[in-house]
Enzyme design. Structure first.
Site, PDB file in Angstrom:
ATOM      1  N   LYS A  66     -79.451  34.407  20.669  1.00 34.88           N
ATOM      2  CA  LYS A  66     -79.511  34.403  19.006  1.00 34.88           C
ATOM      3  C   LYS A  66     -78.513  34.958  18.330  1.00 34.88           C
ATOM      4  O   LYS A  66     -78.039  34.478  17.261  1.00 34.88           O
ATOM      5  CB  LYS A  66     -81.247  34.734  18.566  1.00 34.88           C
ATOM      6  CG  LYS A  66     -81.200  34.784  17.310  1.00 34.88           C
ATOM      7  CD  LYS A  66     -81.304  33.466  16.567  1.00 34.88           C
ATOM      8  CE  LYS A  66     -81.145  33.168  15.109  1.00 34.88           C
ATOM      9  NZ  LYS A  66     -81.652  34.051  13.989  1.00 34.88           N
ATOM     10  N   GLU A 110     -72.743  30.616  13.627  1.00 39.07           N
ATOM     11  CA  GLU A 110     -73.049  30.194  12.545  1.00 39.07           C
ATOM     12  C   GLU A 110     -71.975  30.610  11.327  1.00 39.07           C
ATOM     13  O   GLU A 110     -71.701  30.076  10.297  1.00 39.07           O
ATOM     14  CB  GLU A 110     -74.386  30.748  12.044  1.00 39.07           C
ATOM     15  CG  GLU A 110     -75.114  30.238  10.475  1.00 39.07           C
ATOM     16  CD  GLU A 110     -76.538  31.188  10.646  1.00 39.07           C
ATOM     17  OE1 GLU A 110     -77.351  31.057  11.531  1.00 39.07           O
ATOM     18  OE2 GLU A 110     -76.586  32.215   9.906  1.00 39.07           O
TER      19      GLU A 110
HETATM   20  C1  6PG Z   1     -81.086  31.393  11.768  1.00 40.52           C
HETATM   21  C2  6PG Z   1     -80.155  32.203  10.950  1.00 40.52           C
HETATM   22  C3  6PG Z   1     -80.783  33.427  10.310  1.00 40.52           C
HETATM   23  C4  6PG Z   1     -80.138  34.195   9.161  1.00 40.52           C
HETATM   24  C5  6PG Z   1     -79.167  35.208  10.012  1.00 40.52           C
HETATM   25  C6  6PG Z   1     -77.959  35.388   9.118  1.00 40.52           C
HETATM   26  O1  6PG Z   1     -80.622  30.991  12.816  1.00 40.52           O
HETATM   27  O2  6PG Z   1     -82.155  31.025  11.240  1.00 40.52           O
HETATM   28  O3  6PG Z   1     -79.177  32.756  11.925  1.00 40.52           O
HETATM   29  O4  6PG Z   1     -81.292  34.102  11.282  1.00 40.52           O
HETATM   30  O5  6PG Z   1     -79.374  33.322   8.674  1.00 40.52           O
HETATM   31  O6  6PG Z   1     -79.818  36.446  10.219  1.00 40.52           O
HETATM   32  O7  6PG Z   1     -78.166  36.000   7.950  1.00 40.52           O
HETATM   33  P1  6PG Z   1     -77.150  36.782   7.295  1.00 40.52           P
HETATM   34  O8  6PG Z   1     -76.144  35.680   6.662  1.00 40.52           O
HETATM   35  O9  6PG Z   1     -77.773  37.261   5.934  1.00 40.52           O
HETATM   36  O10 6PG Z   1     -76.346  37.742   8.069  1.00 40.52           O
END
Ligand code: 6PG
Length: 485
Positions: A188, A195
């Protein structure tokens, strides 16, 4: 009506903020599930239960009552803030659960915390499962991508429950038993690192197009919409079009122009990079994305540097349509690099911690529900199915071909960014990584020579076995040597 004291629920949720409430509602909406709910302050529990009578929740005011309301083996998903709050809830649950029961942490925990917690909880006979859950609030409610770690025994009970709530992509549920202890959370974490890279690349593409062609955010939204019908098809490309099209009600300006340009971060991207540094894996695309957010959030430095010189002439592109297509190709190529690096980190983590992580399966469960869901993930699954020992994802035939097609455009875009004085750190570092990886010779040879010069750190030769040192401060002959420093 049954009371919470009867063991009637097959799954429980602890922590009823938005993610927890939505996950509980998702669980309750699937046939066969009866969901016990608990929150530290009962008010939240009460609100959830009264707003959703259809869910048939089994509420509790205490954790003892919550434990009593669960059938054996009990299974509860904790959805609280990562860090100390998670430890506190685990400790309380251990008090009221029994050997064979299952505690699931569905928060964004650091995987090394998960390893520590799993070890400690296992000693009580209770199973501890760290699980990644991706998809934000909507995913939690309608179907997230789920990445559970933990024991095979726990997976037996949890598997059907998690499968019931996961997103479905091309007929397959987006959940798999990733591996033991911290495996789910590491996957994850790397998902979120990717991401970050994906979003940074999208931001650079938008910025280059806007500044190079003078197109408005709404016009660029059309471009992203178009891109979403091709090989870039993904959730992040889709929502980029939506964000760019949004108009601020108060000022009538594009919303993107009134949002403060300082990106936040909760730390998962930084963890991905820190872990990669420890594992010795270059995840430059992700690192640049993390650093770009940090740079954006330094208003004082940015203000002080704003007068520094840039290119003398205003930069515009001669062929806007051609440039947009170049940017699309550069985005795709850089994205391939980011995913290739992310999978390298998964492989290295699995090796270091002894997890049997199936790369193709991971790409499969990211196809739906999660933030980086994309058409492209099918190609990753195919690549690992064709060759499970693939040493670098970007060398798989499909990606090799894609990179070959994109490479000239990728270079043109990076050159344009440099000439225009437009920061494109993820585009350019991805290209540098690509060039580094494909190079016949690297200046690492000189680095080795320098290390040997000042520190007698030794070097290896291309033409014979052994370790060597040049007597730099002596007669400069070469001897066989051992790095003693
Ligand atoms: C997800 C996301 C989610 C969140 C991250 C990143 O998969 O649903 O990754 O967990 O967007 O924690 O958050 P930040 O951009 O605030 O670091």
């Amino acid at each position: 009506m049954a009371t919470a004291k009867e063991a009637q629920a097959n799954i429980g949720v602890v922590g009823l903020a938005v993610m927890g409430s939505n996950l509980a509602r998702n669980l309750a909406s699937r046939a066969g599930n009866t969901v016990a709910v608990y929150n530290r302050t009962y008010e939240k529990t009460d609100t959830l239960v009264s707003e959703h009578p259809e869910a048939g929740f089994v509420p509790s005011k205490s954790l003892q009552e919550f434990a009593d309301s669960l059938r054996r083996p009990r299974a509860a998903i904790i959805m609280v803030k990562a860090g100390a709050p998670t430890d506190a809830v685990i400790n309380q649950l251990v008090e009221v659960f029994e050997p064979g029961d299952i505690i699931v942490d569905g928060g964004n925990a650091l995987f090394t915390d998960t390893i520590r917690r799993e070890k400690a909880v296992r000693e009580t006979g209770i199973n501890f499962v760290g699980t990644g859950i991706s998809g934000g609030e909507e995913g939690a409610l309608k179907g997230p991508s789920i990445m559970p770690g933990g024991s095979a025994e726990a997976w037996e009970t949890l598997g059907p429950i998690l499968t019931s709530i996961a997103a479905v992509a091309e007929g397959e549920p987006c959940v798999t038993h990733v591996g033991t202890d911290g495996a789910g959370h590491v996957v994850k974490m790397i998902h979120t690192g990717i991401e970050y890279a994906d979003m940074q690349l999208i931001g650079e593409a938008y910025d280059l197009i806007r500044r190079g062609t003078g197109k408005s955010p709404a016009e660029i939204a059309d471009i992203f919409e178009e891109w979403n019908r091709g090989e870039l098809e993904s959730y992040l490309i889709e929502i980029t079009a939506e964000v760019l099209r949004q108009v601020d009600a108060e000022t009538g300006r594009p919303l993107v122009d009134v949002i403060l340009d300082q990106a936040g971060a909760k730390g998962t991207g930084a963890w991905t990079v820190q872990t990669a540094l420890d594992l010795g894996i270059p995840v430059s695309g992700i690192a640049e994305a993390v650093f770009a957010r940090s740079l954006s959030s330094k208003p004082d430095q940015r203000a002080a540097a704003s007068g520094l010189p840039g290119p003398a002439e205003e930069w515009t592109v001669d062929d806007p349509d051609g440039f947009v297509e170049d940017v699309r190709r550069a985005l795709y190529a850089s994205k391939i690099v980011a995913y290739s690096q992310g999978f390298d980190e998964i492989v290295a983590g699995a090796e270091q911690y002894g997890w049997d992580i199936k790369k193709g399966e991971i790409a499969k469960i990211w196809r739906g529900g999660c933030i980086i869901r994309a058409q492209f993930l099918n190609r990753i699954t195919d690549a690992y199915e064709e060759n499970s020992g693939l040493v670098a994802l970007l060398t798989a035939p499909y990606f090799r071909e894609a990179l070959t097609g994109a490479e000239p455009a990728w270079r043109r875009v990076v050159i344009a960014a440099v000439q225009g004085g437009i920061p494109a750190p993820a585009f350019s570092s991805s290209l540098a990584y690509y060039d580094g990886l494909r190079a016949d010779r690297l200046p690492a040879a000189l680095t080795q020579g320098l290390r040997d010069f000042f520190g007698a750190h030794t070097y290896k030769r291309i033409d014979k076995e052994g370790t060597f040192h040049t007597l730099w401060s002596g007669d400069r002959t070469e001897i066989e040597g051992v790095d003693t420093h």
